[in-house]
Motif scaffolding. Structure first.
Motif, short mmCIF file in Angstrom:
data_model
loop_
_atom_site.label_atom_id
_atom_site.label_comp_id
_atom_site.label_asym_id
_atom_site.label_seq_id
_atom_site.Cartn_x
_atom_site.Cartn_y
_atom_site.Cartn_z
N VAL A 210 -2.37 73.69 83.58
CA VAL A 210 -3.24 74.81 83.21
C VAL A 210 -2.90 75.98 84.13
O VAL A 210 -2.86 75.83 85.36
CB VAL A 210 -4.72 74.45 83.35
CG1 VAL A 210 -5.60 75.63 82.95
CG2 VAL A 210 -5.06 73.24 82.48
N SER A 211 -2.65 77.14 83.55
CA SER A 211 -2.27 78.30 84.34
C SER A 211 -2.97 79.53 83.80
O SER A 211 -3.00 79.76 82.59
CB SER A 211 -0.75 78.49 84.28
OG SER A 211 -0.36 79.67 84.96
N GLY A 212 -3.56 80.32 84.70
CA GLY A 212 -4.23 81.53 84.27
C GLY A 212 -4.64 82.39 85.44
O GLY A 212 -4.50 82.00 86.60
N LYS A 213 -5.17 83.54 85.16
CA LYS A 213 -5.76 84.37 86.20
C LYS A 213 -6.95 83.65 86.81
O LYS A 213 -7.12 83.61 88.03
CB LYS A 213 -6.19 85.71 85.59
CG LYS A 213 -6.77 86.69 86.58
CD LYS A 213 -7.14 87.99 85.87
CE LYS A 213 -7.78 89.00 86.82
NZ LYS A 213 -8.17 90.24 86.11
N VAL A 214 -7.78 83.07 85.98
CA VAL A 214 -8.83 82.12 86.38
C VAL A 214 -8.57 80.84 85.61
O VAL A 214 -8.47 80.86 84.38
CB VAL A 214 -10.23 82.66 86.06
CG1 VAL A 214 -11.28 81.61 86.39
CG2 VAL A 214 -10.50 83.94 86.83
N SER A 215 -8.44 79.72 86.30
CA SER A 215 -8.08 78.49 85.61
C SER A 215 -8.84 77.31 86.19
O SER A 215 -9.18 77.28 87.37
CB SER A 215 -6.56 78.24 85.73
OG SER A 215 -6.17 78.23 87.09
N GLY A 216 -9.10 76.34 85.32
CA GLY A 216 -9.77 75.11 85.73
C GLY A 216 -9.28 73.94 84.93
O GLY A 216 -8.91 74.08 83.76
N GLY A 217 -9.25 72.77 85.53
CA GLY A 217 -8.77 71.59 84.83
C GLY A 217 -9.61 71.24 83.63
O GLY A 217 -9.09 70.72 82.63
N ILE A 218 -10.91 71.52 83.67
CA ILE A 218 -11.80 71.25 82.53
C ILE A 218 -12.31 72.55 81.91
O ILE A 218 -12.13 72.81 80.73
CB ILE A 218 -12.98 70.36 82.96
CG1 ILE A 218 -12.46 69.04 83.56
CG2 ILE A 218 -13.91 70.09 81.78
CD1 ILE A 218 -11.67 68.18 82.60
N LEU A 219 -12.92 73.41 82.73
CA LEU A 219 -13.47 74.70 82.27
C LEU A 219 -12.87 75.81 83.11
O LEU A 219 -12.86 75.74 84.34
CB LEU A 219 -15.00 74.71 82.40
CG LEU A 219 -15.72 76.04 82.18
CD1 LEU A 219 -15.50 76.55 80.76
CD2 LEU A 219 -17.21 75.90 82.50
N GLY A 220 -12.39 76.87 82.45
CA GLY A 220 -11.80 77.98 83.17
C GLY A 220 -12.84 78.86 83.83
O GLY A 220 -12.93 78.94 85.06
N ARG A 221 -13.68 79.52 83.05
CA ARG A 221 -14.63 80.49 83.61
C ARG A 221 -15.93 80.48 82.82
O ARG A 221 -15.93 80.24 81.62
CB ARG A 221 -14.04 81.89 83.61
CG ARG A 221 -14.99 82.95 84.18
CD ARG A 221 -14.33 84.30 84.30
NE ARG A 221 -15.29 85.28 84.83
CZ ARG A 221 -14.97 86.54 85.15
NH1 ARG A 221 -13.74 86.95 85.00
NH2 ARG A 221 -15.89 87.37 85.61
N GLU A 222 -17.03 80.79 83.54
CA GLU A 222 -18.33 81.03 82.89
C GLU A 222 -18.99 82.20 83.60
O GLU A 222 -19.03 82.26 84.83
CB GLU A 222 -19.24 79.81 82.99
CG GLU A 222 -20.43 79.84 82.05
CD GLU A 222 -21.56 80.77 82.46
OE1 GLU A 222 -22.32 81.21 81.59
OE2 GLU A 222 -21.67 81.07 83.68
N ASN A 223 -19.47 83.14 82.83
CA ASN A 223 -20.39 84.14 83.38
C ASN A 223 -21.39 84.52 82.29
O ASN A 223 -21.23 84.15 81.13
CB ASN A 223 -19.66 85.36 83.95
CG ASN A 223 -18.99 86.19 82.88
OD1 ASN A 223 -18.83 85.77 81.75
ND2 ASN A 223 -18.58 87.40 83.24
#
Length: 1020
Positions: A210-223
């Protein structure tokens, strides 16, 4: 004219028949690489539950949703694995105006596998599903690649973007996922309106990159832009590599990566974040904030609610390249909240453990990299087992940088090495607190530049605080200030810090200035019920408790270690800047150590080392609370200091003890070969080996080192030599002597033949000789084993002769035993005997198949010639198998008179040898001729009925057939009947290619025949 019309009609019918037959063989074939056809035949407006089993149907779902059908309150059951064949997939729900709102459930025996997903889009939403609103997904496994090239795009294997709510359970990702906001399962969650929203992800696993500006193995981002939002990720695992990219220094955690969740940002009231029972095993790398479980959390001023990270573990390596606005942690990279409401929010990190190596440039911690909050905090029962490496400031075994005004910190431990620059500590690099702290323990070596401590690199007390049960057992080093527990403490005027029931047993606490066994630079710290057993050294200001101190008091404490400095060295304080305001009550030090004690100080007592150790130590150490001090040794300790009972480990401190050997032991060694003697010890730093050649009356020193083993090469003259080892403590004052090791020097035979197991195959009656050869041998004996055990069968010889071996010797084993001059023995590899039965095979001089022709009612004589034969047996085959001929037991055999019915009869001879092995001769085939010839006949008819049989006799020729012509042409009815019969015989749809070609030729012949007949009739 009418006949012409009929013929044309017949031709047309024939062509139609051919076309009809050809149509039976037409099939639909998709060319490789073609798009999968969309199938929406499964859909009905009236239904609420649908079943999908093919890629075409799944593509149909995508088209339906992207055309505006949201499937709200409807369920999609995927009942088989689906291969999307790497077609360019358009996510299901490709825009905000066409969201997917339904429920998807995999109903295969395990997770329903959606394979070869390929999404490459400039769209904002990339995944199997793109834009979802209140959707639910269960039991899916997705593999392939998902890319969103949009600079604000969201990508996830299951869902790229989830608005308002989403539920994902028991889903697996094996995808490469890339996007600005990327998650192994879900890319981005966002609550748009003011209603409560929930994002629940449970029992999910990611194994993809998983690769990104904001990245997570399960969930990337929440706001969120609404209140009462709940994000819960539980029982999830990441094993894939997670990375974030971007330019460091952006505000509010916009660049970060987490093994489970990348970034959560709350700005409203009553919001909840739960990360429960999750595990990361993959490497997580970021250019800014990074954590093994959570990359970063940020709460704005209006935020209230709770953040809980509980029972989570990290096993992957965590790395960050950020310099500022960062945090690198084994569990959480950064927690940052601007909320000044001290009652509206609760932050809790508990029961979390890190096992990976953590590295970064600033704010690096084994559990949390950076923590700042002004609310209710609970951080407890967490540990670090990995190494912590920080090239900048604020490195901690558990927390790199910490600031909190209200809460609870307890039961934190570190077992990994920690290195950094300014503010480096075993538990906290730097801490600013206003409440009590308790139960911190460090066993990892700590190294930094300044403000370095076994527990705190630096602590700033913003109020009167109590610290209790702090313990460190590992060495601490740096420049200064350096402390076994605290490097430097900072406190506001008129406040005080109380340090209770704490100790350091670090072997060495070293630095250049302000180095203390407990605190490097102590300002208004009250020490009570504390002790230190360390070697403390500095260029300036070395003290058993504090390198330099101001306004500190000491009661019921002791120091049992060395202090050494060029200037200002003391058993309690190196340099006391407020000497006359310091009080000492029941403070003790060991006078056997090399320490300097300022004269004239009341309340400091020097005792001998023996008075400070042993079960009666507290008798001489008055003023100690006996309920918290232990004086009973364990079974492996001869000498011990009183130590504290508490919440953390409080071991017996640096008293050497050899636990093996504890009684004399005889060791068999080979003359001339290297042998290593070992001792097992506790709390020892050096070892002295000694030997004795007079049964232990006098001893000779051999070597002294930090190695608990001794390598020797004894000769026969060293037989009976004694060895022992003396183990010493780090300061050299405590020793423990091992029991004696007595050498029994031997010479052992070494077999050169055989050098491996030997298998001997022999025929019964043959002789066998076994040979063995060994060095250092004075005698040999041979043993035999037939499966019931070893028995001695040979005398003192290196060979064993076995004469005329019988079948009873089959599967027996022999070995040789060699004995040396020191009466030691060696056993050779095995000789494995396998005896085969002796075989005598009969053989025919000439054994080929033969054909004999005789007349009917006559006989013939058959004869064979063979070697190694003990008996003959002739056999006959009349078409139903071979049978013995009674009495035919000679090399030749005269048959009985044969009749024409015996034509083709077969004979052969079977011979046996003296070992009952047999052989068969070639076959004699007898052709019997009839006594009179039979004339063949032809049965024929000019117009045979369909059931008549035409018999063709080979060699017979009908007269004048070449000149005959058919009296009339075959009718169309006859040919058509033949075609129909042929088609019927092959089956209407089961015909093969040969049948098809035959039918085509018949039809063509029919057309030509009709044309020819038509011309003839016109000519007539």
């Amino acid at each position: 004219m009418r006949r012409l019309y009929i013929r044309l009609v017949s031709i047309f019918v024939s062509i139609s028949l051919i076309a009809g037959v050809l149509s039976l063989y037409s099939i639909n074939v998709f060319a490789a690489g073609e798009e999968i056809a969309s199938d929406t035949s499964w859909y009905s407006d009236e239904a609420s539950t649908y079943s999908i089993t093919t890629a075409s149907q799944l593509l149909g779902l995508s088209n339906l949703v992207n055309a505006g059908n949201s499937f709200e309150s409807k369920t999609i059951n995927i009942e088989s694995d689906i291969d999307l064949q790497n077609i360019e997939w358009t996510p299901i729900g490709s825009s905000e105006s066409t969201p997917f709102k339904g429920t998807v459930i995999g109903l295969t025996s395990s997770n329903c596998n959606i394979s070869n997903l390929y999404v490459y889009t400039t769209n904002l939403y990339a995944g199997l599903f793109g834009y979802t609103d209140g959707a639910s997904f269960t039991n899916l496994s997705v593999s392939g690649a998902v890319y969103s090239t949009n600079t604000s795009g969201s990508a996830g294997s299951v869902a790229g973007y989830a608005i308002n709510s989403i539920t994902v359970d028991n889903c697996v990702s094996n995808c490469y996922v890339s996007g600005a906001f990327a998650g192994g399962i879900v890319g981005f969650c966002y609550s748009l309106n003011n209603s409560a929203a929930s994002y629940i992800i449970s029992n999910c696993t990611n194994s993809g990159v998983v690769s990104g500006k904001v990245s997570g193995g399960i969930l990337g981002r929440e706001n969120n832009a609404s209140s009462s939002v709940t994000v819960s990720v539980s029982n999830c695992i990441n094993t894939g590599s997670i990375s974030s990219y971007g330019t460091p220094g952006s505000a509010n955690g916009a660049i970060c990566a987490g093994g489970i969740v990348g970034f959560v940002e709350y700005s409203k009231e009553n919001c909840v974040l739960n990360l429960l029972s999750c595990l990361n095993q993959g490497q997580v790398v970021a250019s800014e904030k990074v954590g093994g479980i959570l990359g970063s959390f940020y709460g704005y001023f209006d935020f209230s609610g709770s953040v809980t990270v509980q029972d989570c573990n990290n096993q992957g390596n965590i790395k960050s390249q950020a310099v500022e606005s960062n945090g690198t942690g084994g569990i959480v990279g950064r927690i940052d909240s601007d909320n000044t409401n001290t009652t509206g929010s609760i932050f809790s990190v508990s029961l979390c453990n890190n096992y990976g190596d953590i590295s970064g440039k600033m704010n690096v911690g084994g559990v949390i990299g950076f923590y700042e909050n002004r609310n209710n905090d609970t951080i407890m029962s967490c540990s670090n087992n990995g190494s912590i490496s920080c090239t900048g400031n604020y490195a901690g075994g558990v927390i790199g940088s910490f600031e909190s005004y209200a809460g609870s910190l307890s039961s934190l431990s570190n077992y990994g090495a920690v290195s950094g620059k300014v503010s480096t500590g075993g538990i906290f690099g730097s801490a600013s607190v206003r409440y009590d702290l308790m139960n911190f323990h460090n066993e990892g070596t700590i190294n930094g530049e300044s403000r370095v401590g076994g527990i705190f690199g630096q602590i700033e007390a913003n109020g009167i605080i109590n610290m209790s049960y702090l313990s460190n057992t590992a060495s601490v080093s740096g420049n200064g200030p350096i402390g076994g527990l605290i490097g430097r403490n900072v406190i506001s005027n008129a406040l005080v810090t109380n340090l209770y029931h704490s100790y350091s047993s670090a072997l060495n606490v070293t630095g250049t200035g302000d180095v203390g066994g407990l605190v490097g630079n102590a300002t208004r710290i009250n020490f009570s019920e504390c002790y230190c057993i360390s070697n403390v050294s500095a260029i300036n200001n070395a003290g058993g408790f504090a390198g330099s101190a101001s306004g500190s008091d000491y009661s019921a404490c002791y120091f049992a270690g060395n202090t050494q400095a060029s200037t200002c060295s003391g058993a309690i304080i190196g340099l006391d800047t407020t000497q006359y305001n310091t009080t000492y009550t029941n403070v003790y030090y060991s006078s056997d150590y090399n320490t300097s004690v300022p004269l004239g100080l009341v309340g400091i007592t020097g005792l001998s080392d023996s008075a400070m150790t042993g079960s009666d130590a507290l008798t001489g150490l008055s003023g100690f609370n006996a309920s918290i001090w232990i004086t009973t040794p364990n079974t492996n300790t001869q000498w011990f200091y009183p130590h504290l009972s508490g919440y953390m480990n409080t071991p017996y401190i640096f008293v050497p003890y050899i636990s093996n050997p504890i009684s004399d032991v005889i060791v068999n060694v080979e003359a001339g070969e290297s042998t290593t003697l070992d001792v097992i010890s506790e709390n020892a730093s050096s070892f002295l080996w000694q030997s004795s050649n007079d049964n232990g009356l006098t001893w000779i020193d051999l070597s002294s080192s930090s190695d608990s083993s001794l390598t020797i090469s004894p000769s026969l003259s060293d037989d009976g030599l004694y060895y022992r080892c003396i183990a010493s403590s780090a300061d050299g004052r405590k020793t423990s002597t091992s029991a004696n090791t007595i050498l029994n020097v031997e010479i052992t035979p070494v077999f050169t033949i055989p050098n491996s197991e030997i298998t001997i195959n022999v025929i019964e009656g043959e002789d066998v000789s076994l040979e063995a050869n060994a060095s250092n041998t004075v005698s040999y004996s041979w043993q035999r084993n037939d499966g019931t055990g070893w028995i001695t069968v040979g005398t003192n010889s290196s060979t064993l002769d076995l004469s005329s071996v019988s079948l009873s010797e089959n599967n027996t084993t022999y070995r040789c035993v060699a004995t040396s001059t020191t009466n030691t023995v060696a056993i050779s590899n095995s000789f494995n005997i396998y005896v085969s039965r002796r075989v005598v095979m009969p053989s025919f001089v000439n054994s080929t198949d033969t054909t004999i022709t005789i007349n009917e009612n006559s006989n013939t004589v058959l004869s064979v010639s063979a070697n190694n034969v003990s008996n003959y047996q002739w056999q006959v085959n009349r078409g139903n198998g071979w049978t013995d001929i009674y009495g035919a037991n000679s090399y030749n055999y005269q048959t009985e008179n044969l009749v024409f019915a015996d034509n083709g009869i077969e004979f052969r001879c079977c011979v046996n040898s003296s070992t009952n092995d047999s052989a068969l001769s070639g076959v004699f085939t007898v052709n019997v001729l009839q006594s009179a010839a039979v004339t063949p006949t032809v049965v024929s008819s000019a117009s045979p009925a369909p059931t008549d049989t035409i018999v063709v006799v080979p060699g017979a020729v009908n007269a004048d057939t070449s000149a005959q012509e058919p009296s009339q042409s075959a009718s169309s009815q006859d040919v058509t009947s033949a075609i129909i019969s042929t088609v019927s015989a092959t089956g209407s749809l089961g015909m093969n290619c040969v049948t098809f070609v035959a039918i085509a030729f018949l039809l063509l012949a029919f057309v030509l025949m009709n044309t020819v007949n038509y011309r003839k009739q016109n000519e007539q």
